[in-house]
Write a protein that holds these residues in place. Structure first.
Motif, PDB file in Angstrom:
ATOM      1  N   GLN A 129      10.963  -3.885  -3.510  1.00 33.76           N
ATOM      2  CA  GLN A 129      12.452  -4.535  -2.934  1.00 33.76           C
ATOM      3  C   GLN A 129      12.250  -5.369  -3.516  1.00 33.76           C
ATOM      4  O   GLN A 129      13.426  -5.778  -4.316  1.00 33.76           O
ATOM      5  CB  GLN A 129      12.195  -4.590  -1.446  1.00 33.76           C
ATOM      6  N   GLU A 130      11.466  -6.101  -3.818  1.00 32.87           N
ATOM      7  CA  GLU A 130      11.873  -7.483  -4.348  1.00 32.87           C
ATOM      8  C   GLU A 130      12.037  -7.577  -6.446  1.00 32.87           C
ATOM      9  O   GLU A 130      12.948  -7.954  -6.106  1.00 32.87           O
ATOM     10  CB  GLU A 130      10.256  -8.187  -4.824  1.00 32.87           C
ATOM     11  N   LEU A 131      11.560  -6.003  -6.761  1.00 35.73           N
ATOM     12  CA  LEU A 131      11.850  -5.814  -7.901  1.00 35.73           C
ATOM     13  C   LEU A 131      13.364  -5.886  -8.022  1.00 35.73           C
ATOM     14  O   LEU A 131      14.003  -6.185  -8.821  1.00 35.73           O
ATOM     15  CB  LEU A 131      11.067  -4.362  -8.484  1.00 35.73           C
ATOM     16  N   LYS A 135      15.786  -7.156 -10.150  1.00 32.20           N
ATOM     17  CA  LYS A 135      17.439  -6.705 -11.185  1.00 32.20           C
ATOM     18  C   LYS A 135      18.619  -6.915 -11.063  1.00 32.20           C
ATOM     19  O   LYS A 135      19.393  -7.722 -11.586  1.00 32.20           O
ATOM     20  CB  LYS A 135      16.605  -5.444 -11.279  1.00 32.20           C
ATOM     21  N   ASP A 136      18.926  -7.453  -9.490  1.00 31.18           N
ATOM     22  CA  ASP A 136      20.173  -7.676  -9.587  1.00 31.18           C
ATOM     23  C   ASP A 136      21.006  -8.700  -9.408  1.00 31.18           C
ATOM     24  O   ASP A 136      21.864  -9.571 -10.095  1.00 31.18           O
ATOM     25  CB  ASP A 136      20.085  -6.899  -7.855  1.00 31.18           C
ATOM     26  N   GLU A 140      23.429 -10.537 -11.917  1.00 28.15           N
ATOM     27  CA  GLU A 140      25.002 -11.234 -11.801  1.00 28.15           C
ATOM     28  C   GLU A 140      24.150 -12.271 -12.687  1.00 28.15           C
ATOM     29  O   GLU A 140      25.629 -12.596 -12.910  1.00 28.15           O
ATOM     30  CB  GLU A 140      23.632 -11.503  -9.959  1.00 28.15           C
ATOM     31  N   GLN A 141      23.302 -12.676 -13.080  1.00 32.27           N
ATOM     32  CA  GLN A 141      22.987 -13.909 -13.326  1.00 32.27           C
ATOM     33  C   GLN A 141      23.926 -13.679 -15.430  1.00 32.27           C
ATOM     34  O   GLN A 141      24.287 -14.604 -15.526  1.00 32.27           O
ATOM     35  CB  GLN A 141      21.298 -14.147 -14.436  1.00 32.27           C
ATOM     36  N   ARG A 142      23.758 -12.516 -16.180  1.00 35.72           N
ATOM     37  CA  ARG A 142      24.188 -11.778 -17.103  1.00 35.72           C
ATOM     38  C   ARG A 142      26.126 -12.105 -16.870  1.00 35.72           C
ATOM     39  O   ARG A 142      26.703 -12.303 -17.920  1.00 35.72           O
ATOM     40  CB  ARG A 142      24.080 -10.733 -17.560  1.00 35.72           C
TER      41      ARG A 142
END
Ligand SMILES: [Ca+2]
Length: 464
Positions: A129-131, A135-136, A140-142
């Motif tokens: 879940q953390e991974l 990734k999300d 978002e950062q990108r």
């Protein structure tokens, strides 16, 4: 099959064996306890002898005592075997009990193991879940970075357009400034010298010279604006000024003037041999026995020396002030005879020194007015021999040994090497030590160094 089951089977087999052994024992025992038969009677002593025909043996046989003894030993052996097997049985039972302990322990361990498996599965789920969450976040950062980059690109593009506009304005202003300079120079040629204001001229000329420096140093546009007055900064050609000579001339050079009885320093008309051309020059008749033809003078920054090849060729400035005689004139002048050069230098503390070279001439324009110098003597230090045999370089004609154009950096034409130990055609800075990006003052490195702009310098020649 489990270990416990195997042990159970072994025990069962042993019990059956025991039963078999016991049975046989009872049978044999029964045999031993069997009552004596008629053959036992036969084994006793007989007092009578009967002769009977030989017949087939039938019925019971007499027991052999030796055989009986053997059966007894066999029984003892079987008993011993029985005892041994009973001991084995006991030890197996003990093992079985221990195994039961192991089994219990294993059950506990299995239980714990299943608990741990559940915990691992839970942790794995959390990790997964953390991974996914990270990734999300990265996505978002990108996305945000991409947005920022786009915004920055837009800003840069906008800035670039603004710079282009400014560049256009700058180019336009440079063009108008060039036109203004040309107009001022034309006016100066037409204007009566006596009406000119030397102080004003000096200020404007210095401003022009500084402005040209500013152009090289990317100073903002405002700094390039100059007053639109009609004052004259300098002249293209040397101009006649006072004093007016008593005798007409013309003379070959200023030594010729002196020898003709003209002992006053001033402007005289010369006619150069070979070239058969007339020119005016300042004759210095008071210093070093007189007879010196002044070829260059700096004293107040009134003339811009950041000039083109053509201007350095023809000469420029004011004959009673700052001027450059002209390379073409120098060529014809020094071609007449063997001349020596005297350089007189004044600093801002009132100290005067000189450097003299026992021969001086310049080659023709086809050889870039190359400098030919003789031996040095004097108290200024020798800052010109390094330039011996070097071609003349101006802003628009690069003949120096440096990769760039030395005249561009030092703001004046000179016989540059890579670049200079002296440049008397640089920017005239007031006060000596000056601040500039380049070493562009009026300097003589052996006297006061390259970062010191001299107050007054004169270059003059005289036949030996
Ligand atoms: Ca060069």
């Amino acid at each position: 099959m489990t270990r416990t089951t195997v042990i159970g089977l072994i025990l069962l087999a042993l019990s059956l064996n025991l039963l078999r052994v016991n049975g046989l024992g009872s049978i044999r025992q029964t045999t031993e306890e069997h009552p004596p038969t008629s053959s036992d009677v036969k084994a006793g002593r007989c007092s009578y002898t009967f002769i009977v025909p030989q017949q087939k043996l039938s019925g019971a046989l007499c027991l052999d005592t030796k055989a009986a003894a053997a059966n007894q030993s066999e029984v003892a052996a079987l008993r011993a075997e029985l005892k041994r097997q009973q001991e084995q049985l006991e030890s197996l039972q003990t093992l079985l009990q221990q195994e039961s302990g192991f089994v219990t322990e294993m059950r506990i361990l299995r239980k714990e193991s299943s608990g741990m498996n559940a915990r691992i599965a839970q942790l794995y789920g959390q990790l997964l879940q953390e991974l996914i969450h990270k990734k999300d976040q990265a996505l978002e950062q990108r996305r945000v970075e991409s947005l920022l980059l786009n915004a920055t690109a837009l800003q840069v593009s906008s800035n670039f357009r603004e710079l282009e506009k400014k560049y256009g304005t700058l180019t336009s202003m440079m063009s108008s400034q060039s036109q203004l300079i040309a107009r001022l120079e034309n006016q100066c040629q037409c204007k009566d010298e006596s009406q000119s204001d030397p102080v004003r001229n000096s200020e404007i000329s210095n401003a022009l010279q500084r402005d040209q420096s500013a152009l090289q140093q990317d100073i903002p546009l405002g700094a390039l604006l100059i007053p639109s007055t009609t004052a004259s900064p300098s002249t293209v050609q040397p101009v006649i000024s006072s004093p007016v000579t008593k005798t007409s001339g013309p003379w070959r050079d200023c030594k010729d003037v002196l020898e003709s009885g003209e002992t006053t320093s001033g402007i005289y008309l010369l006619r150069l041999q070979s070239a058969n051309r007339l020119l005016q020059a300042w004759c210095e008749q008071n210093q070093a026995q007189g007879g010196w033809t002044v070829i260059q003078r700096r004293q107040d920054g009134s003339v811009n020396f950041f000039r083109t090849w053509e201007q350095y060729k023809q000469g420029f400035g004011n004959l009673d002030g700052e001027y450059w005689l002209g390379l073409e004139h120098l060529y014809w002048l020094t071609k007449q005879a063997k001349y020596k050069l005297r350089v007189v230098l004044d600093d801002w503390q009132g100290r005067r020194v000189f450097a003299e070279y026992d021969s001086f001439r310049v080659e023709s324009e086809s050889d870039w007015y190359r400098l030919r110098l003789g031996q040095y003597r004097g108290n200024a230090g020798d800052s010109l021999s390094w330039h011996n045999n070097k071609a003349f370089t101006t802003l628009d004609r690069d003949r120096d040994s440096y990769t760039g154009n030395c005249a561009h950096y030092q703001k004046g034409g000179w016989w540059y090497h890579t670049c200079a130990h002296s440049n008397l055609n640089g920017v005239w800075y007031r006060g000596g030590h000056y601040r500039s990006r380049y070493q562009d003052g009026v300097y003589w490195a052996e006297f006061q160094g390259g970062a010191y702009s001299l107050k007054r310098v004169v270059m003059m020649v005289k036949p030996i």
